[in-house]
Write an enzyme that holds these catalytic residues in place. Structure first.
Site, PDB file in Angstrom:
ATOM      1  CG  ASP A 100      -1.226  -7.508  -7.412  1.00  0.00           C
ATOM      2  OD1 ASP A 100      -1.083  -6.624  -8.284  1.00  0.00           O
ATOM      3  OD2 ASP A 100      -2.003  -7.378  -6.454  1.00  0.00           O
ATOM      4  CD  GLU A 166      -5.221  -2.721  -8.519  1.00  0.00           C
ATOM      5  OE1 GLU A 166      -6.068  -1.825  -8.625  1.00  0.00           O
ATOM      6  OE2 GLU A 166      -5.507  -3.934  -8.589  1.00  0.00           O
TER       7      GLU A 166
END
Lengths: 479, 479
Positions: A100, A166
């Site tokens: 991400d 994250e």
């Protein structure tokens, strides 16, 4: 016997354009985890990884994490776990990365479209996620591909853990790691863990990172009136929470960053001679600091004290105040409830709970000195522990040799002032060595506009990640 | 000879429903001056006033003020000026009010639609502008109508000045007033000025207001790094502007509101016995304060000191900080440039320029004590002077007698802690007595959600405004 890596290195060079294409495809998927509406793109990015890994011959699983806490119908993106090689004669390395990215838009001030990889004449590859963390994640995939195509065997088994949340607190990941590290879990056989999700100290010399500071984040709320008041109508007749707040916040730290809360500095382990010797060789100058902060307002005038202040001593920053007038212009308000936010970066051997108690007591004592009728409340908003490991264990030794092989220099042994909480989670869950092995440089602007990864870092970084596997196998044989 | 007012008062009662209808029509026009998109509604409201005044037989002019400064194609709303009566034997009173309103929306938390006048069983008339300032403006129109329909002559000439930008800084009005007050101007013949745009101290007893505090608003900017920094990466190694700022803001004022800048308090005129005697009779209790601030966090425990602190002593409030993290949640930022905002309410005989110089010097001295490498800059954002007049002149005497006639009590003689800059403009431009004669109560919530005007205040207030004209004529004959 030194590993034979020439064939692998040549293959990396030969495949470099296709590696850049791989990064281009990944950057084109706007996998922004903080934006609910982008969740399908985050999932699409996980599918991209699954298909790339399967094409390389890895065993891949896409593991669901359930609904996102606090959201009604929003599923967390899956954790992509993979296995490449499963030989009982080989050591097993567990890799972590995230697929991400931070939010990005042209309107934020990007010079190019953040989701179109744009390579300039100096080889700077601009795009969101290029360095944080799609480039490093794909670096591992590139390394596998180059080994395959060069016909060079990878001398360790690889396990992979690539997450998609994250940049939004790694929701759900800690439990997952703990479960999979246990007997019967996917990560059970890991002998070491390697994370490539941070940066070199400068632009030319790689580093191995062996420590991170923790962070205890506090809010201090002072309230008085039942609602915001007009300063013309009430100024002078009421005790104002904001004047109390600036005064208590003003007692926390001095101009040079010395924390004034009794007991905090006493918890810090003294510097040893052995530790001190690590700083001398580090490739860093005061000009590096001045360039990165954009001013000459540093506390210290020498490299050692500056780096120690960032890495191995605690610090306290006042981040802001909620509930006050914060727009441009003038507003004549007496804010009724103001919430100061500050955090303490923690280091060995500070105990998180003890820090909390010292902070709570100090703030209440300082507030009591004001003789105010207002009400104070101090809370811990979140805490993450510091992490330090030995920079001399087998995994660090292997990585150091790989750096020398690829770059011709000994790596800087660094710590970081910030925190990467998953590091501690892996160490606790596996009980094994965890190494932070970055490939991006200090100028990559992760989290900022115009994030980039240099072509040189990406390609030489791919060589480094692959070389590390060979030296790790060799060190593993000694152990 | 006491004015004969029974016929007028009966007519006001008889017309009361139609007066409420007039207010309903006015509230229905969302004349929000701060919202460019609402400008046509502000103009529509000016047209409503013009047509109502013409129907009453007044001479009316709609005076353009040109383009709004800083806007490309946006015209300021007109000033509606009117004349009712032009007899050389009569005194002439100039009335001021404003027909624009503060922004309002149901989403702000209004219990009813802000632009639909909603009257509850207790006679509370909710709606934006009901008390600020459409109700009082229409009170004057109601008074004219009731005189006409009762066949009672108004014993003074009336001049009117109704503006449409009061809630957005009265853009362009000062120059207009100064011009029209000169020989040949529309306001040339004014013998006194009356403004009904403030509030009673409580809910039952009217007041006459003879003083306002001024306001000097400052910004103090402290900057260091070239851009915001991550507190993990840089905390401890750089001097942080925010820690400097909370410390200098913390030196400004103590918990009980005493300003710590040397020289400020020394400029304040001492309380005289004559002035002190005005406070004893004022209808106000500490419970009134606690109710209006929603807490018991007042500085003083007695009425006199509380009111003096609000009206005749300076105060200093810290309103907020620009450039810091101000949202809910946690963000680990070291803000690069932070701008504190504070203001000093000024009173006789504080000289605005001298206050500025004392503030600038003090802030720089306090900052120098910190030994910081950061940079400070202190600026005056805006200043408006205090205003005090004699509460015993002919206009105040007339208004006091009118209050006794309508309400059966002597009015409170009050000052206000806030500022109404147009007051000073009228006094300077005309050289005549200016009286603030409110009809709304302390519970009306001007500028807030659920703004209202009580039916009783609106109707009895209309009687008061009309009665004041008669007593003013009588006092004028003595003069």
């Amino acid at each position: 016997m030194a590993p034979q890596l020439d064939g692998y290195f040549k293959q990396v060079d030969k495949l470099s354009e296709s590696f850049i294409e791989r990064l281009r495809k990944a950057v084109a998927i706007p996998s922004v985890s903080a934006d609910d509406k982008r969740r399908p793109d985050v999932v699409k990015m996980s599918e991209f990884l699954v298909s790339e890994l399967e094409a390389l011959g890895a065993h891949v699983e896409s593991r669901p994490l359930g609904l996102q806490p606090g959201k009604k119908d929003l599923h967390l993106p899956p954790v992509v776990v993979a296995r490449y090689g499963d030989s009982p004669e080989k050591r097993t390395l567990l890799l972590y990365g995230h697929y991400d990215v931070q939010p990005a838009g042209k309107s934020d001030g990007w010079a190019t479209d953040p989701f179109t990889l744009t390579v300039d004449e100096k080889g700077r590859m601009y795009g969101r996620g290029s360095t944080d963390d799609k480039g490093p994640v794909l670096g591992w995939l590139n390394a596998i591909q180059a080994h395959k195509e060069a016909g060079v065997e990878i001398p360790v088994n690889l396990l992979m853990c690539f997450e998609g949340m994250e940049e939004y607190g790694s929701e759900g990941l800690d439990d997952f790691i703990e479960k999979e590290a246990k007997p019967g879990g996917f990560f059970e056989k890991a002998d070491a863990v390697c994370i490539s999700d941070n940066y070199w100290l400068g632009t030319k010399k790689p580093c191995l990172t062996y420590g991170l500071r923790g962070c205890n984040y506090y809010s201090v709320s002072i309230s008085g009136p039942g609602q915001d008041l007009h300063s013309g109508l009430f100024g002078g007749s009421v005790q104002e929470p904001m004047t109390d707040l600036v005064r208590v916040l003003g007692t926390l730290v001095d101009t040079n960053g010395k924390i004034k809360i009794p007991g905090i500095n006493e918890m810090v382990v003294p510097v040893t001679e052995d530790e001190k010797s690590l700083y001398a060789d580090i490739s860093y100058t005061m000009d590096n600091l001045y360039e990165s902060i954009g001013s000459k307002t540093g506390v210290y005038s020498d490299k050692e004290n500056t780096l120690m202040a960032r890495w191995r001593y605690p610090s306290l920053s006042v981040h802001g105040i909620e509930g006050v007038f914060s727009d441009p212009g003038a507003k004549t308000v007496i804010p009724a409830k103001v919430i100061g936010k500050f955090s303490i970066r923690t280091v060995p051997d500070m105990k998180s709970d003890q820090v909390d108690q010292l902070v709570f007591k100090y703030m209440k004592d300082e507030f009591a000195k004001l003789g105010s009728k207002n009400t104070i409340s101090v809370e811990l908003m979140h805490a993450g522990n510091w992490w330090v490991t030995s920079p001399k264990d087998w995994s660090f030794t292997a990585a150091g040799r790989a750096v020398e092989k690829v770059f011709g220099v000994k790596p800087d042994l660094t710590r970081e002032g910030g925190s990467i909480p998953v590091t501690l989670t892996f160490q606790k869950a596996t009980g094994k060595s965890v190494l932070l092995l970055p490939i991006g440089s200090s100028t990559d602007a992760a989290h900022s506009i115009n994030e980039k990864l240099d072509r040189w870092n990406y390609i030489e970084g791919t060589k480094l990640l692959g070389a590390y596997l060979h030296y790790l196998a060799e060190e593993g044989m000694k152990a």
